[in-house]
Design an enzyme around this catalytic site. Structure first.
Site, PDB file in Angstrom:
ATOM      1  N   GLU A 124      -7.854  -1.171  -0.626  1.00  0.00           N
ATOM      2  CA  GLU A 124      -8.980  -0.341  -0.184  1.00  0.00           C
ATOM      3  C   GLU A 124     -10.121  -0.404  -1.184  1.00  0.00           C
ATOM      4  O   GLU A 124     -11.284  -0.476  -0.815  1.00  0.00           O
ATOM      5  CB  GLU A 124      -8.525   1.115  -0.007  1.00  0.00           C
ATOM      6  CG  GLU A 124      -9.555   2.030   0.673  1.00  0.00           C
ATOM      7  CD  GLU A 124     -10.529   2.719  -0.284  1.00  0.00           C
ATOM      8  OE1 GLU A 124     -11.545   3.244   0.193  1.00  0.00           O
ATOM      9  OE2 GLU A 124     -10.298   2.714  -1.507  1.00  0.00           O
ATOM     10  N   GLU A 125      -9.775  -0.390  -2.467  1.00  0.00           N
ATOM     11  CA  GLU A 125     -10.802  -0.183  -3.493  1.00  0.00           C
ATOM     12  C   GLU A 125     -11.814  -1.312  -3.608  1.00  0.00           C
ATOM     13  O   GLU A 125     -12.995  -1.051  -3.782  1.00  0.00           O
ATOM     14  CB  GLU A 125     -10.156   0.057  -4.873  1.00  0.00           C
ATOM     15  CG  GLU A 125      -9.339   1.342  -4.971  1.00  0.00           C
ATOM     16  CD  GLU A 125     -10.169   2.620  -4.829  1.00  0.00           C
ATOM     17  OE1 GLU A 125     -11.381   2.518  -4.601  1.00  0.00           O
ATOM     18  OE2 GLU A 125      -9.590   3.715  -4.929  1.00  0.00           O
ATOM     19  N   ASP A 176      -7.070  10.136   1.954  1.00  0.00           N
ATOM     20  CA  ASP A 176      -7.651   9.413   0.822  1.00  0.00           C
ATOM     21  C   ASP A 176      -8.754  10.244   0.166  1.00  0.00           C
ATOM     22  O   ASP A 176      -9.738   9.716  -0.313  1.00  0.00           O
ATOM     23  CB  ASP A 176      -8.185   8.045   1.282  1.00  0.00           C
ATOM     24  CG  ASP A 176      -8.665   7.191   0.119  1.00  0.00           C
ATOM     25  OD1 ASP A 176      -8.240   7.449  -1.038  1.00  0.00           O
ATOM     26  OD2 ASP A 176      -9.487   6.278   0.343  1.00  0.00           O
ATOM     27  N   HIS A 228      -3.858   4.404   0.768  1.00  0.00           N
ATOM     28  CA  HIS A 228      -3.896   3.045   0.217  1.00  0.00           C
ATOM     29  C   HIS A 228      -3.088   2.955  -1.076  1.00  0.00           C
ATOM     30  O   HIS A 228      -3.140   3.826  -1.931  1.00  0.00           O
ATOM     31  CB  HIS A 228      -5.313   2.510   0.042  1.00  0.00           C
ATOM     32  CG  HIS A 228      -6.185   3.258  -0.917  1.00  0.00           C
ATOM     33  ND1 HIS A 228      -6.171   3.007  -2.265  1.00  0.00           N
ATOM     34  CD2 HIS A 228      -7.104   4.223  -0.724  1.00  0.00           C
ATOM     35  CE1 HIS A 228      -7.064   3.797  -2.862  1.00  0.00           C
ATOM     36  NE2 HIS A 228      -7.631   4.551  -1.952  1.00  0.00           N
ATOM     37  N   HIS A 285     -11.599   7.567  -9.852  1.00  0.00           N
ATOM     38  CA  HIS A 285     -11.900   6.259 -10.471  1.00  0.00           C
ATOM     39  C   HIS A 285     -12.009   6.343 -11.995  1.00  0.00           C
ATOM     40  O   HIS A 285     -12.750   5.563 -12.590  1.00  0.00           O
ATOM     41  CB  HIS A 285     -13.190   5.669  -9.898  1.00  0.00           C
ATOM     42  CG  HIS A 285     -13.112   5.329  -8.434  1.00  0.00           C
ATOM     43  ND1 HIS A 285     -14.140   4.709  -7.765  1.00  0.00           N
ATOM     44  CD2 HIS A 285     -12.129   5.496  -7.506  1.00  0.00           C
ATOM     45  CE1 HIS A 285     -13.791   4.534  -6.486  1.00  0.00           C
ATOM     46  NE2 HIS A 285     -12.580   5.021  -6.315  1.00  0.00           N
TER      47      HIS A 285
END
Lengths: 444, 444
Positions: free
Chosen positions: B312-313, B340, B266, B411
């Site tokens: 995606e997130e 991923d 992504h 993240h």
């Protein structure tokens, strides 16, 4: 031979992993060794501190025996200066480059050394150049790692002869100094030290490693300006040998106390950084193996001995002494496991031993594979345990973590605690403890 | 089904690895995506730049087709402030703590929010506390990762319900805000963002992640001072949806062009850093698969498609759109492979598919194991390819790198280029290309 019981072995191994992954002791030990003691080159005060510290740590563990083994070690010191600069032949410009003296190198004298540079990639090229092209020059060994090797240790093996043998080969042809491309896959600014060798009757010339980025630069500059000069200055020197020690902790076997399983790493390191992956992790993992047996109440049938070897980096005196004493005392070693390839995520074990031993090890694959230990095959045991080879049927076993990152840090100023991942290191300790457990139960 | 030829397949795979490990293209692409473009949250100018850049990269590759697929994406912005502070109940001291707003969270308003804190570890505990103990308070979800899990993804799966479902569960009981322990094995100062969800008809309350170190601190303080107050201020907000794109590059199959193999990652990332492991590496690896086929002159029998999924997130709109369009166009997907889980050293592939597909994949173990790809079993495909599930017999396959370090970076502001090892990332790309090659030759 004892009957194997996969279900109960599997349960013991699970307990080992659960404890290793939830205890912070090995990680705290690594922090102390790297941050509070730091780099611990043989003969240095820090090496002495590491001996004292590791003995104190094991003294607190209620082991059956903790002791030191005397060994005289070389005492090489880097000194306070190492610098290098490239001057073009028209003397209208200069460029600093990153070098580090190779361990054992003589210094350049206070004035430094300045000479033209001749680049080679192997000893054949050097021989072909002959005295007339080499005399009075600095030889620049610039053979890179073969990046197509999946295991970076293999790539290291294919390049490190330049570092070990370069100075003697160059001096034989009248060279005045040696520069070796750093031993790494990466293109970096940091230079990688490491031991080099001199030879009786051949002049000792100063030898340094240059960072891979600067090696690329130097090579490019030489293509346009073959007469450029390299200035290098290093104040390293070798002092008289120093008394030091291997540090050994032991849990006696309940059924076969005379059969010994060694698990070890080396306590000394280079001086440029903290010796975290090389080989702080191997030391704290070996201590952790004993801790896991004690804390989980696992009573090994055979004797388990954690050995912190001294002086792997520039002499191997500790490993040699350990093997001598083992012979002198008629000790019977079943296996010796060394962790000296970094504290990275586990891949397996490499055996220097017999077919029978390998087949036995491979019967344990189903127990070890769930923890990422798939590669169980012939391989390299380890430098410190190498001298044990040939004593009885001892199996020399190298713990093999993933190799990809090792030569990013190896022998550099960035081999620091922060570059060790706690879990990867713990998983290694648990894998070693699991193998020690299986060998202590069933022999090899 | 074509006859398999292990010797020639092995030679092709060796060529793929040799090229991947000696070319710097994928690494240079990663550097550009992370350093020149940076964090690329859906709807941001950087996300648009990443679309344009990845299209340009593939446009230069002489592919059979490069195109964009329109998709409307959420546009959440963090704003310029996020801060938090603990005040003890006697108001004689305060302590700053590290928080980051969860993606999709509402802000606190300019004045911020101050309330007592109630700590829970799961939804059952929260339910038991009930409205009388929760109303007007900030709920602090503090269940840590289970460190005994060998795969950290499993530990993540056992904790992330707090982040996704915490705000709704807390708001239903009248809470005014939510603080979630960061999703990591490590005890760190950095806080980990990630998406959260609201529910129609339940009040939207501000939600943030707190670093694990500060979570430990807050928990300790609460034990002695249950009436302490947490002040938090966040200026995040959700703006109108924005037009964005999936970016797709394709090599047509020579024999079965209608059978498609997707390989993807992504393109969007969180905004706190550069989105290197999540999921810059997946994107550049997918492009690298196409490059390897082109540069090595391997003509795939089936069509290979590299897909950079958008969003995606915080929405999965790209993955959803891709599957919709595949259905609308009656495309036949044989397999979809997603990377991923970071650019770490390879471990294997996880299949969401049939027994038959797994057995076929496992016949290739001898070809893949020499490259560290041992774990070929059922597993998790990937978020972006998930919506394809059930379209024909498509096999959803997750590329599985080693999991130990992923949640150190995931993240956070330290998910940067410097924390990716070039060789680990290249090995992943080569592994993916090898599997794509085998599927393109033999189907699944």
């Amino acid at each position: 031979m004892a009957q194997q019981n996969a279900a109960s072995d599997s349960a013991v191994i699970k307990k080992i992993y659960d404890d290793a992954l939830t205890s912070y002791e090995s990680y705290d030990n690594l922090r102390y060794l790297t941050k509070n003691i730091g780099g611990r080159l043989s003969g240095s005060p820090q090496a002495a501190a590491a001996v004292e510290w590791s003995k104190q740590v094991m003294d607190k563990m209620d082991l059956d025996r903790v002791y030191l083994q005397e060994v005289m070690v070389p005492h090489w010191v880097r000194g306070d200066k190492e610098e290098a600069r490239i001057y073009n032949s028209k003397q209208i410009g200069s460029e600093d480059v990153n070098i580090v003296a190779l361990g054992g190198s003589v210094g350049t004298g206070d004035q430094g050394l300045s000479a033209e540079v001749v680049e080679v990639h192997n000893f054949e090229e050097l021989e072909k150049l002959g005295k007339k092209n080499v005399k009075g020059k600095i030889v620049f060994f610039n053979r890179p790692f073969d990046n197509t090797q999946i295991n970076t240790g293999t790539a290291y093996g294919g390049a490190v002869d330049q570092r070990g043998g370069g100075p003697v080969a160059a001096a034989k042809l009248g060279a005045v100094g040696v520069i070796v491309r750093s031993m790494t896959n990466d293109i970096q600014d940091v230079a990688h030290t490491g031991g080099t060798r001199y030879q009786e009757g051949v002049e000792k010339i100063p030898a340094a490693a240059i960072s891979t980025r600067d090696a690329e630069t130097l090579s490019k500059l030489l293509k346009n300006d073959a007469k450029l000069k390299l200035y290098m200055r290093m104040t390293c020197e070798t002092l008289p040998d120093v008394l030091s020690y291997n540090v050994i902790g032991e849990i006696k076997g309940s059924e076969k106390p005379d059969e010994i399983i060694v698990v070890g790493g080396h306590l000394d390191s280079w001086d440029l950084a903290e010796g975290a992956h090389d080989d702080g992790t191997g030391c704290v993992q070996s201590i952790e193996v004993l801790r896991l047996f004690k804390d989980l109440g696992i009573k090994p049938k055979r004797t388990i001995r954690a050995v912190m070897f001294m002086n792997e980096e520039n002499g191997l005196r500790g490993g040699t002494k350990y093997a001598e004493m083992a012979k002198e005392n008629s000790e019977k070693h079943v296996a010796a496991i060394e962790s000296d390839m970094g504290g990275f995520t586990p891949r397996g074990f490499g055996l220097e031993g017999s077919d029978v031993q390998l087949r036995k090890l491979q019967t344990w694959k189903p127990l070890l594979a769930p923890y990422g230990l798939h590669d169980i095959d012939y391989g390299h045991g380890g430098a410190d345990i190498g001298p044990l080879k040939g004593q009885g049927n001892v199996a020399l076993i190298g713990y093999e973590p993933d190799s990809q990152r090792y030569f990013d840090y190896h022998h550099t100023k960035i081999d620091v605690f922060e570059n060790v991942n706690r879990r990867e290191m713990q998983l290694g300790a648990a894998g070693m403890a699991s193998l020690v457990y299986l060998i202590s139960e069933y022999g090899l």
